[in-house]
Design an enzyme around this catalytic site. Structure first.
Site, PDB file in Angstrom:
ATOM      1  N   ILE A 182      91.556  66.771   0.825  1.00 38.97           N
ATOM      2  CA  ILE A 182      90.924  65.447   0.777  1.00 38.97           C
ATOM      3  C   ILE A 182      89.804  65.497  -0.259  1.00 38.97           C
ATOM      4  O   ILE A 182      88.983  66.417  -0.249  1.00 38.97           O
ATOM      5  CB  ILE A 182      90.410  65.004   2.175  1.00 38.97           C
TER       6      ILE A 182
ATOM      7  N   GLY B 277      77.551  63.079  -2.418  1.00 39.70           N
ATOM      8  CA  GLY B 277      78.102  63.804  -1.268  1.00 39.70           C
ATOM      9  C   GLY B 277      77.808  63.018  -0.008  1.00 39.70           C
ATOM     10  O   GLY B 277      78.654  62.287   0.502  1.00 39.70           O
ATOM     11  N   SER B 278      76.581  63.111   0.460  1.00 39.99           N
ATOM     12  CA  SER B 278      76.197  62.346   1.663  1.00 39.99           C
ATOM     13  C   SER B 278      76.340  60.846   1.401  1.00 39.99           C
ATOM     14  O   SER B 278      76.770  60.096   2.281  1.00 39.99           O
ATOM     15  CB  SER B 278      74.742  62.637   2.026  1.00 39.99           C
TER      16      SER B 278
ATOM     17  N   THR C 140      88.253  71.597  -0.452  1.00 43.19           N
ATOM     18  CA  THR C 140      88.991  72.605   0.300  1.00 43.19           C
ATOM     19  C   THR C 140      90.482  72.474  -0.006  1.00 43.19           C
ATOM     20  O   THR C 140      91.004  71.348   0.014  1.00 43.19           O
ATOM     21  CB  THR C 140      88.748  72.407   1.816  1.00 43.19           C
TER      22      THR C 140
ATOM     23  N   GLN D   7      87.383  62.217  13.542  1.00 41.18           N
ATOM     24  CA  GLN D   7      88.269  63.337  13.900  1.00 41.18           C
ATOM     25  C   GLN D   7      87.856  64.606  13.149  1.00 41.18           C
ATOM     26  O   GLN D   7      87.848  65.698  13.710  1.00 41.18           O
ATOM     27  CB  GLN D   7      89.724  62.976  13.575  1.00 41.18           C
ATOM     28  N   GLU D   8      87.495  64.452  11.873  1.00 41.33           N
ATOM     29  CA  GLU D   8      87.069  65.620  11.096  1.00 41.33           C
ATOM     30  C   GLU D   8      85.873  66.295  11.779  1.00 41.33           C
ATOM     31  O   GLU D   8      85.779  67.514  11.842  1.00 41.33           O
ATOM     32  CB  GLU D   8      86.705  65.195   9.664  1.00 41.33           C
TER      33      GLU D   8
ATOM     34  N   GLY E 206      72.451  94.773  15.117  1.00 42.16           N
ATOM     35  CA  GLY E 206      71.699  95.603  14.174  1.00 42.16           C
ATOM     36  C   GLY E 206      72.371  95.602  12.809  1.00 42.16           C
ATOM     37  O   GLY E 206      72.962  94.596  12.407  1.00 42.16           O
TER      38      GLY E 206
ATOM     39  N   GLY F 175      80.149  65.790   6.628  1.00 40.67           N
ATOM     40  CA  GLY F 175      78.910  65.024   6.801  1.00 40.67           C
ATOM     41  C   GLY F 175      77.833  65.978   7.275  1.00 40.67           C
ATOM     42  O   GLY F 175      78.025  66.686   8.265  1.00 40.67           O
TER      43      GLY F 175
ATOM     44  N   ASN G 171      74.375  67.504   8.947  1.00 40.07           N
ATOM     45  CA  ASN G 171      73.830  67.187  10.266  1.00 40.07           C
ATOM     46  C   ASN G 171      72.745  66.111  10.204  1.00 40.07           C
ATOM     47  O   ASN G 171      72.525  65.381  11.180  1.00 40.07           O
ATOM     48  CB  ASN G 171      73.318  68.468  10.936  1.00 40.07           C
TER      49      ASN G 171
HETATM   50  C1  LIG Z   1      82.779  74.972   1.688  1.00 40.81           C
HETATM   51  C2  LIG Z   1      82.780  73.492   1.526  1.00 40.81           C
HETATM   52  C3  LIG Z   1      83.963  72.776   1.681  1.00 40.81           C
HETATM   53  C4  LIG Z   1      83.981  71.408   1.492  1.00 40.81           C
HETATM   54  N1  LIG Z   1      85.174  70.728   1.553  1.00 40.81           N
HETATM   55  C5  LIG Z   1      85.209  69.431   1.174  1.00 40.81           C
HETATM   56  C6  LIG Z   1      86.466  68.759   1.053  1.00 40.81           C
HETATM   57  O1  LIG Z   1      87.525  69.318   1.335  1.00 40.81           O
HETATM   58  N2  LIG Z   1      86.466  67.479   0.607  1.00 40.81           N
HETATM   59  C7  LIG Z   1      85.316  66.820   0.283  1.00 40.81           C
HETATM   60  O2  LIG Z   1      85.389  65.661  -0.098  1.00 40.81           O
HETATM   61  N3  LIG Z   1      84.106  67.418   0.400  1.00 40.81           N
HETATM   62  C8  LIG Z   1      84.031  68.717   0.821  1.00 40.81           C
HETATM   63  N4  LIG Z   1      82.831  69.363   0.900  1.00 40.81           N
HETATM   64  C9  LIG Z   1      81.621  68.641   0.526  1.00 40.81           C
HETATM   65  C10 LIG Z   1      80.686  68.310   1.694  1.00 40.81           C
HETATM   66  O3  LIG Z   1      81.259  67.347   2.523  1.00 40.81           O
HETATM   67  C11 LIG Z   1      79.341  67.914   1.084  1.00 40.81           C
HETATM   68  O4  LIG Z   1      78.776  69.086   0.521  1.00 40.81           O
HETATM   69  C12 LIG Z   1      78.405  67.295   2.098  1.00 40.81           C
HETATM   70  O5  LIG Z   1      78.871  66.035   2.512  1.00 40.81           O
HETATM   71  C13 LIG Z   1      76.988  67.135   1.542  1.00 40.81           C
HETATM   72  O6  LIG Z   1      76.988  66.494   0.310  1.00 40.81           O
HETATM   73  P1  LIG Z   1      76.186  67.161  -0.910  1.00 40.81           P
HETATM   74  O7  LIG Z   1      76.612  68.562  -1.025  1.00 40.81           O
HETATM   75  O8  LIG Z   1      76.322  66.287  -2.079  1.00 40.81           O
HETATM   76  O9  LIG Z   1      74.663  67.185  -0.417  1.00 40.81           O
HETATM   77  P2  LIG Z   1      73.600  66.010  -0.622  1.00 40.81           P
HETATM   78  O10 LIG Z   1      74.192  64.724  -0.227  1.00 40.81           O
HETATM   79  O11 LIG Z   1      72.995  66.134  -1.969  1.00 40.81           O
HETATM   80  O12 LIG Z   1      72.511  66.409   0.471  1.00 40.81           O
HETATM   81  C14 LIG Z   1      71.488  67.392   0.231  1.00 40.81           C
HETATM   82  C15 LIG Z   1      70.546  67.380   1.447  1.00 40.81           C
HETATM   83  O13 LIG Z   1      69.940  66.086   1.564  1.00 40.81           O
HETATM   84  C16 LIG Z   1      70.145  65.586   2.873  1.00 40.81           C
HETATM   85  N5  LIG Z   1      70.292  64.146   2.856  1.00 40.81           N
HETATM   86  C17 LIG Z   1      71.092  63.391   2.077  1.00 40.81           C
HETATM   87  N6  LIG Z   1      70.965  62.104   2.388  1.00 40.81           N
HETATM   88  C18 LIG Z   1      70.068  62.024   3.396  1.00 40.81           C
HETATM   89  C19 LIG Z   1      69.498  60.978   4.172  1.00 40.81           C
HETATM   90  N7  LIG Z   1      69.850  59.690   3.957  1.00 40.81           N
HETATM   91  N8  LIG Z   1      68.591  61.264   5.130  1.00 40.81           N
HETATM   92  C20 LIG Z   1      68.228  62.536   5.362  1.00 40.81           C
HETATM   93  N9  LIG Z   1      68.739  63.600   4.665  1.00 40.81           N
HETATM   94  C21 LIG Z   1      69.634  63.335   3.716  1.00 40.81           C
HETATM   95  C22 LIG Z   1      71.447  66.251   3.324  1.00 40.81           C
HETATM   96  O14 LIG Z   1      71.559  66.232   4.739  1.00 40.81           O
HETATM   97  C23 LIG Z   1      71.288  67.638   2.763  1.00 40.81           C
HETATM   98  O15 LIG Z   1      70.480  68.409   3.618  1.00 40.81           O
HETATM   99  C24 LIG Z   1      82.773  70.725   1.156  1.00 40.81           C
HETATM  100  C25 LIG Z   1      81.580  71.447   1.037  1.00 40.81           C
HETATM  101  C26 LIG Z   1      81.573  72.802   1.203  1.00 40.81           C
HETATM  102  C27 LIG Z   1      80.273  73.548   1.029  1.00 40.81           C
END
Ligand SMILES: Cc1cc2nc3c(=O)[nH]c(=O)nc-3n(C[C@H](O)[C@H](O)[C@H](O)COP(=O)(O)OP(=O)(O)OC[C@H]3O[C@@H](n4cnc5c(N)ncnc54)[C@H](O)[C@@H]3O)c2cc1C
Length: 389
Positions: free
Chosen positions: A127, A135-136, A162, A246-247, A344, A369, A371
């Site tokens: 996906i 991302g977020s 992934t 579901q994810e 340890g 998503g 936490n």
């Molecule tokens: C190993 C791995 C596998 C993954 N697999 C997939 C996949 O298959 N498909 C896919 O599409 N994505 C995938 N992801 C991406 C993952 O879903 C994103 O990394 C995640 O959603 C966070 O987005 P970001 O990395 O851009 O962090 P950011 O959005 O830049 O966030 C950085 C920090 O800011 C915080 N933050 C952001 N917005 C807010 C807010 N409004 N309020 C408070 N805090 C906030 C976040 O919680 C985080 O702590 C994967 C990531 C990893 C590491």
């Protein structure tokens, strides 16, 4: 008389299935796992084998080659993968995250084309939502799908995907109507053989080494009109809100299983390891730490089980799924960190399951998503509820 809670979410048919899954994983996955960690991906043959033994179609309808079960069967596979600390193959992404989008929102033709191949493991799926700059904040994705001729032209890129290296099918989020923001997102079923589709780097990660994670690029990628998931454009946001619940449960179930498994392994370790002439288990600190861990797991499991049962009946709200993901992933992280400490120096060695689990589980608080986003979902209606009083 003491009374221990028995889990009631699973019936005998699920437990029988569990025994088969466990035997398969122990015989065909565990022995090869270290090699896959070195390779950084899983081979196609194991996907085929998983298809043959019925792991990839647990909750897919029989007419598409699946077993026609519900999320409880998916949860069994997830628990067994978690118990054995197997972060790969990413069957969860494929069968329990991508496939349900097709089941719920795909057209008849899309289901007939993709689902049987996904069930047999001849097509591997991924996906693609996250982008380098979004991302977020998924509403801000820049990948664009523009109507052109008989289909769409897609340009953009994705990151952290992934199965990105091994996928044959990517469920891709793109903007079809820029002016509508989040409501202008659509999902596309993209065959990775399409000209214009390009894989980037296989990314090096802290954990989950046997699972490939990739960058993807699309440049002047022409897809047919029927690559659009469902019948209408701009349904992507609604589809995602449904599918992401579901994810989140997929991550929650796995996190609980990993925490339980780490507790069991650690208990065994501290019983056998001697310091100052006594088993480590005899120190009050050790017993108290383990008591806290076991209590957390026992208190949390019934909640997760309730969520599993609700999801199996398609009744789980996004807020409850977010609570489950938030709570279990924080729990697993805390538990695994304590378990590493109780091991340890051995707890820091990759050959010890607890070390691998600690590294693998850390990402559970980040993906599906973060936490922090879970807290937003849980709290988003507070203002409305206040107004309604
Ligand atoms: C190993 C791995 C596998 C993954 N697999 C997939 C996949 O298959 N498909 C896919 O599409 N994505 C995938 N992801 C991406 C993952 O879903 C994103 O990394 C995640 O959603 C966070 O987005 P970001 O990395 O851009 O962090 P950011 O959005 O830049 O966030 C950085 C920090 O800011 C915080 N933050 C952001 N917005 C807010 C807010 N409004 N309020 C408070 N805090 C906030 C976040 O919680 C985080 O702590 C994967 C990531 C990893 C590491």
């Amino acid at each position: 008389m003491t009374f221990e809670f028995q889990r009631s979410v699973f019936q005998e048919e699920h437990e029988a299935f569990r025994r088969g899954v466990r035997a398969f994983l122990e015989a065909e996955v565990v022995p090869q796992y270290s090699k896959w960690e070195e390779d950084g991906y899983t081979p196609r043959e194991i996907w085929r084998r998983a298809g043959e033994v019925g792991l990839l179609g647990t909750s897919i309808a029989e007419e598409y080659g699946g077993s026609g079960g519900d999320f409880k069967f998916d949860a069994i596979v997830l628990e067994e993968l978690g118990r054995l600390n197997l972060a790969a193959p990413a069957w969860d992404m494929h069968a329990y995250i991508v496939a349900p989008f097709l089941t719920h929102f795909g057209t008849g033709e899309q289901k007939r084309h993709w689902l049987p191949r996904m069930v047999e493991g001849s097509v591997i799926s991924a996906i693609g939502l996250t982008e380098p700059n979004a991302g977020s904040d998924l509403a801000d994705i820049r990948t664009r799908a523009k109507r052109e001729g008989n289909g769409y032209r897609i340009d953009g890129s994705k990151i952290f995907i992934t199965n990105g290296i091994i996928a044959d099918l990517v469920l891709l989020a793109a903007k079809t109507s820029l002016e509508l923001g989040a409501k202008g997102v659509s999902l596309f079923l993209v065959d990775t053989k399409t000209p214009g589709f390009r894989r980037g780097r296989k990314l090096k990660k802290v954990g989950n080494h046997a699972q490939d994670t990739a960058e993807l690029f699309f440049y002047d990628m022409q897809v047919p009109a029927d690559a659009l998931l469902g019948e209408n454009e701009n349904q992507g946001w609604m589809q995602l809100m449904h599918g992401l619940a579901q994810e989140r449960m997929v991550v929650a179930v796995r996190s609980m299983a990993m925490a339980r498994s780490a507790f069991d392994t650690t208990l065994e370790h501290v019983r056998n390891r001697v310091a100052f002439g006594k088993p480590i288990a005899s120190f009050q600190n050790t017993r108290f730490k383990l008591a806290e861990i076991e209590t957390d797991i026992d208190v949390g499991q019934p909640f997760v089980d309730r969520c599993i049962a609700s999801l199996a009946e398609d009744r789980l709200s996004p807020e409850m799924a977010a609570k489950a993901k938030l709570w279990t992933t924080e729990l697993a992280d805390r538990v695994l960190d304590e378990c590493v400490q109780l091991h340890g120096g051995y707890g820091y060695m990759w050959e010890y399951p607890v070390a691998r689990a600690w590294a693998d589980a850390r990402v559970h608080r980040i993906y599906a998503g973060t936490n922090e986003i879970m807290k937003q979902i849980i709290s988003r209606n507070y203002l409305d509820r206040e107004r309604q009083r």
